[in-house]
Design a protein around this motif. Structure first.
Motif, PDB file in Angstrom:
ATOM      1  N   LEU A  10     -16.687 -44.569   5.924  1.00  0.00           N
ATOM      2  CA  LEU A  10     -15.387 -44.282   5.408  1.00  0.00           C
ATOM      3  C   LEU A  10     -14.226 -45.473   5.646  1.00  0.00           C
ATOM      4  CD1 LEU A  10     -13.181 -41.946   5.079  1.00  0.00           C
ATOM      5  CD2 LEU A  10     -12.697 -41.948   7.426  1.00  0.00           C
ATOM      6  N   MET A  14     -12.535 -47.458   2.261  1.00  0.00           N
ATOM      7  CA  MET A  14     -11.044 -47.234   2.320  1.00  0.00           C
ATOM      8  C   MET A  14     -10.538 -48.858   1.999  1.00  0.00           C
ATOM      9  SD  MET A  14      -9.435 -44.528   4.505  1.00  0.00           S
ATOM     10  CE  MET A  14     -10.019 -44.966   6.260  1.00  0.00           C
ATOM     11  N   LEU A  74      -2.586 -48.493   4.414  1.00  0.00           N
ATOM     12  CA  LEU A  74      -3.056 -48.260   3.044  1.00  0.00           C
ATOM     13  C   LEU A  74      -1.862 -47.503   2.307  1.00  0.00           C
ATOM     14  CD1 LEU A  74      -6.608 -46.878   4.019  1.00  0.00           C
ATOM     15  CD2 LEU A  74      -5.990 -49.130   2.687  1.00  0.00           C
ATOM     16  N   ASN A  77       2.656 -43.279   4.356  1.00  0.00           N
ATOM     17  CA  ASN A  77       2.396 -42.298   5.180  1.00  0.00           C
ATOM     18  C   ASN A  77       1.093 -42.384   5.711  1.00  0.00           C
ATOM     19  OD1 ASN A  77       5.144 -41.636   5.702  1.00  0.00           O
ATOM     20  ND2 ASN A  77       4.911 -40.579   3.995  1.00  0.00           N
ATOM     21  N   THR A  79      -1.315 -41.111   7.566  1.00  0.00           N
ATOM     22  CA  THR A  79      -1.597 -40.091   8.853  1.00  0.00           C
ATOM     23  C   THR A  79      -2.940 -39.370   8.552  1.00  0.00           C
ATOM     24  OG1 THR A  79      -0.333 -38.475   7.233  1.00  0.00           O
ATOM     25  CG2 THR A  79       0.686 -39.457   9.147  1.00  0.00           C
ATOM     26  N   TYR A  80      -3.646 -40.016   8.022  1.00  0.00           N
ATOM     27  CA  TYR A  80      -5.150 -39.466   8.194  1.00  0.00           C
ATOM     28  C   TYR A  80      -6.045 -39.440   9.552  1.00  0.00           C
ATOM     29  CZ  TYR A  80      -6.670 -44.561   7.987  1.00  0.00           C
ATOM     30  OH  TYR A  80      -6.901 -45.869   8.227  1.00  0.00           O
ATOM     31  N   SER A  81      -5.214 -39.928  10.443  1.00  0.00           N
ATOM     32  CA  SER A  81      -5.533 -39.992  11.789  1.00  0.00           C
ATOM     33  C   SER A  81      -5.717 -38.432  12.296  1.00  0.00           C
ATOM     34  CB  SER A  81      -4.580 -40.814  12.976  1.00  0.00           C
ATOM     35  OG  SER A  81      -4.818 -40.406  14.231  1.00  0.00           O
ATOM     36  N   TYR A  82      -4.830 -37.778  11.634  1.00  0.00           N
ATOM     37  CA  TYR A  82      -5.070 -36.115  12.056  1.00  0.00           C
ATOM     38  C   TYR A  82      -6.334 -35.741  11.669  1.00  0.00           C
ATOM     39  CZ  TYR A  82       0.243 -35.905  11.749  1.00  0.00           C
ATOM     40  OH  TYR A  82       1.479 -36.073  12.263  1.00  0.00           O
ATOM     41  N   THR A  83      -7.081 -36.099  10.677  1.00  0.00           N
ATOM     42  CA  THR A  83      -8.210 -35.741  10.500  1.00  0.00           C
ATOM     43  C   THR A  83      -9.349 -36.291  11.084  1.00  0.00           C
ATOM     44  OG1 THR A  83      -7.790 -35.418   8.194  1.00  0.00           O
ATOM     45  CG2 THR A  83     -10.067 -35.427   8.371  1.00  0.00           C
ATOM     46  N   ARG A  86      -9.908 -34.713  14.524  1.00  0.00           N
ATOM     47  CA  ARG A  86     -10.605 -33.145  14.530  1.00  0.00           C
ATOM     48  C   ARG A  86     -12.125 -33.482  14.220  1.00  0.00           C
ATOM     49  NH1 ARG A  86      -7.083 -31.879  10.350  1.00  0.00           N
ATOM     50  NH2 ARG A  86      -8.698 -31.243   9.032  1.00  0.00           N
TER      51      ARG A  86
ATOM     52  N   SER B  73      -8.512 -26.039  11.032  1.00  0.00           N
ATOM     53  CA  SER B  73      -8.102 -26.987   9.973  1.00  0.00           C
ATOM     54  C   SER B  73      -6.694 -27.095   9.930  1.00  0.00           C
ATOM     55  CB  SER B  73      -8.905 -26.628   8.714  1.00  0.00           C
ATOM     56  OG  SER B  73      -8.384 -25.543   8.178  1.00  0.00           O
ATOM     57  N   PHE B  74      -6.281 -28.122   9.236  1.00  0.00           N
ATOM     58  CA  PHE B  74      -4.686 -28.571   9.117  1.00  0.00           C
ATOM     59  C   PHE B  74      -4.396 -28.957   7.899  1.00  0.00           C
ATOM     60  CE2 PHE B  74      -1.436 -31.685  10.939  1.00  0.00           C
ATOM     61  CZ  PHE B  74      -0.366 -31.048  10.721  1.00  0.00           C
ATOM     62  N   GLU B  78       2.693 -34.242   5.464  1.00  0.00           N
ATOM     63  CA  GLU B  78       2.542 -35.472   5.699  1.00  0.00           C
ATOM     64  C   GLU B  78       1.089 -36.105   5.076  1.00  0.00           C
ATOM     65  OE1 GLU B  78       3.604 -36.836  10.029  1.00  0.00           O
ATOM     66  OE2 GLU B  78       3.643 -34.591  10.163  1.00  0.00           O
ATOM     67  N   HIS B  79       0.374 -35.198   5.048  1.00  0.00           N
ATOM     68  CA  HIS B  79      -0.880 -35.553   4.288  1.00  0.00           C
ATOM     69  C   HIS B  79      -1.984 -35.990   5.456  1.00  0.00           C
ATOM     70  CE1 HIS B  79       0.985 -35.789   0.154  1.00  0.00           C
ATOM     71  NE2 HIS B  79       0.894 -34.444   0.574  1.00  0.00           N
ATOM     72  N   SER B  80      -3.102 -35.502   5.359  1.00  0.00           N
ATOM     73  CA  SER B  80      -4.117 -35.834   6.253  1.00  0.00           C
ATOM     74  C   SER B  80      -5.432 -36.528   5.867  1.00  0.00           C
ATOM     75  CB  SER B  80      -4.455 -34.821   7.390  1.00  0.00           C
ATOM     76  OG  SER B  80      -5.015 -33.752   6.804  1.00  0.00           O
ATOM     77  N   PHE B  81      -5.205 -36.549   4.477  1.00  0.00           N
ATOM     78  CA  PHE B  81      -6.372 -37.138   3.584  1.00  0.00           C
ATOM     79  C   PHE B  81      -6.543 -38.699   3.808  1.00  0.00           C
ATOM     80  CE2 PHE B  81      -3.244 -36.090   0.463  1.00  0.00           C
ATOM     81  CZ  PHE B  81      -2.887 -37.121   0.175  1.00  0.00           C
ATOM     82  N   PHE B  82      -7.584 -39.200   3.177  1.00  0.00           N
ATOM     83  CA  PHE B  82      -7.943 -40.880   3.094  1.00  0.00           C
ATOM     84  C   PHE B  82      -7.376 -41.222   1.869  1.00  0.00           C
ATOM     85  CE2 PHE B  82     -10.936 -38.600   5.742  1.00  0.00           C
ATOM     86  CZ  PHE B  82     -10.550 -39.161   7.184  1.00  0.00           C
TER      87      PHE B  82
END
Lengths: 244, 250
Positions: A10, A14, A74, A77, A79-83, A86, B73-74, B78-82
């Motif tokens: 990943l 990226m 990148l 915002n 904020t992929y840290s949210y994923t 998990r 899941s969320f 703000e978006h949590s995708f890559f």
């Protein structure tokens, strides 16, 4: 193991386009400076050509651009840290994967630079068989501090120096990314790259104290990056500043 | 069941959440409503443990940790995708990490919303990014799907489509918590409404109860928030005299 590799993949997916852009741009700039500034018609030795083309400063630009490629956010915002939080892979584990990926990007940067110098030497030798014989070029490489460090793969001390050099760069890039993702300024991790570049371009010989300082700071950076990723609360710093 | 007990959170001197008690049960579709700054986002992020809090949050009696967090899941505005990778790579990544990732649902939803699978998500429009965010949350295979203003920036037709698809495809045990301002739009979708204001839960009602008592959701919400429509006229009166306003309207 598959999950860890997936995180490594990943990170690579990226950022690999940026990394390729940096490597490609450095190759183009080095070769352009060799053809345009090198002025081989009035040059007697390969060492003189190297003096003219300022390859060390172009490498410095590439080196700094690699930091941008590996650590600059990148998107606006990010904020992929949210994923990532998990996943069953811990965020600290993810930081180590990032560290490995960063190392895998700095290694080609150094290899590409060394390869470019050898390519230029080959071209110079082909154009000037008398001035640019293999023996003369070998002596030229020994005369130049940075080149000596770059291409002396047979000297174990130089190889270890180069590995430590890459590890310093890797740790700082990792620290930068972790802090940038938290919308903080990673001041500490800017210091070692600057030291490394000064060693490369100005302080060729008397660099031991500066190099030791760079090692210590980069270790602190890496520890800081890992401590920041504590369990499932790494975004705390951003959220504390946001409106409820 | 997600059980929240005595949840409190402070940002500096601001009390974001105050002694919140709430239960989310399998199969529920819960609307979380409240004005800006009421604590909706803080509540959702606390459930995931993204922020520190005081109180207790459990999932089937266990605290939310890495062992069970994949059951949640969320989807967030703000978006949590890559952003730099495409949908195909997302699907592969989710498959690697979430054992119950629903690939069939992913493919159907991607096709339904005509989203490209081979384009980095950052190159999609904001509306498409929102759609993708929600799709990934729905396909993770989680038992509890928590959404925070997921449709901000999507047009009405798009949202309507989503509501219909959501209603049709959710499994009997899947629970959705949907934080939104679009109360009237989601009133046909949800079966329970939770109201939050100034960090406190001020209302919690099953829509079936409202129906039985002949009330509608909007009235219930207005009453719970002590909404006063006459405030508008009071404000206008201070700006424009009443006679003048009537003349203009005439």
């Amino acid at each position: 193991m598959k999950k860890w590799l997936s995180v490594l993949e990943l990170h690579a997916a990226m950022r690999f386009k940026r990394v390729l852009l940096v490597l490609g741009t450095m190759i183009v700039l080095q070769m352009l400076s060799f053809w345009i500034l090198g002025d081989q018609s009035n040059t007697q030795t390969f060492f003189q050509v190297l003096g003219k083309i300022k390859y060390g400063w172009i490498f410095a630009l590439g080196f700094l651009a690699m930091y941008w490629a590996l650590s600059w956010p990148l998107g606006r915002n990010e904020t992929y840290s949210y994923t990532l939080q998990r996943l069953s892979v811990t965020e600290r584990g993810s930081v180590w994967m990032k560290f490995i990926f960063n190392a895998l990007c700095f290694v080609p940067l150094v290899i590409v630079q060394a390869g470019l110098i050898l390519l230029m030497a080959k071209i110079f030798e082909a154009g000037k068989p008398f001035a640019g014989n293999a023996h003369g070029i070998l002596i030229d490489l020994e005369k130049d501090g940075m080149l000596h460090a770059l291409v002396s793969f047979s000297n174990p001390a130089q190889v270890i120096y180069r590995i430590v050099y890459i590890l310093i760069a890797t740790a700082c890039a990792t620290h930068m990314e972790v802090l940038f993702a938290r919308k903080q300024t990673p001041i500490l991790s800017f210091i070692p790259p600057v030291i490394l570049l000064l060693i490369n371009n100005i302080w060729y010989d008397e660099f031991h104290v500066a190099f030791a300082a760079a090692i210590i700071i980069s270790v602190i950076c890496m520890i800081t990056a890992l401590v920041r990723c504590r369990g499932k609360k790494p975004l705390r710093d951003i959220l504390e500043q946001q409106e409820v | 069941m997600i059980e929240i007990k005595g949840l409190s959170k402070k940002y500096g001197s601001t009390q974001a959440l105050s002694d919140v008690d709430l239960q989310l049960r399998p199969g529920e579709i819960v609307g979380l409503f409240g004005p800006n700054g009421a604590g909706k986002t803080t509540l959702i992020k606390s459930i995931f443990g993204y922020i520190p809090y005081s109180g207790s949050i459990t999932l089937d009696g266990e605290p939310v940790t890495r062992k069970n967090i994949t059951r949640l899941s969320f989807a967030t505005c703000e978006h949590s995708f890559f952003p730099n990778i495409d949908a195909k790579a997302h699907a592969q990544f989710y498959k690697d990490h979430f054992e119950s990732f629903d690939e069939k649902r992913f493919n159907v939803l991607m096709e339904f919303f005509s989203l490209p699978k081979d384009k980095a998500i950052k190159h999609l429009s904001t509306g498409q990014q929102n759609q993708f965010e929600v799709i990934m949350a729905l396909c993770q295979g989680a038992d509890y799907i928590l959404m925070d203003e997921p449709f901000a920036g999507n047009d009405i037709f798009n949202r309507e489509d989503f509501y219909k698809v959501l209603l049709g495809m959710l499994g009997p045990d899947e629970c959705v918590l949907l934080s939104t301002h679009l109360i009237e739009e989601v009133s046909g979708l949800i079966n329970r409404a939770v109201l939050i204001d100034k960090g406190r839960i001020i209302g919690d009602v099953q829509l079936s109860e409202l129906e039985e008592s002949g009330r509608d959701l909007m009235d219930y919400i207005k009453k719970s928030f002590s909404y006063r429509s006459d405030r508008v006229f009071e404000a206008l009166d201070q700006l424009v005299p009443e006679e003048e306003r009537h003349e203009e309207m005439a």
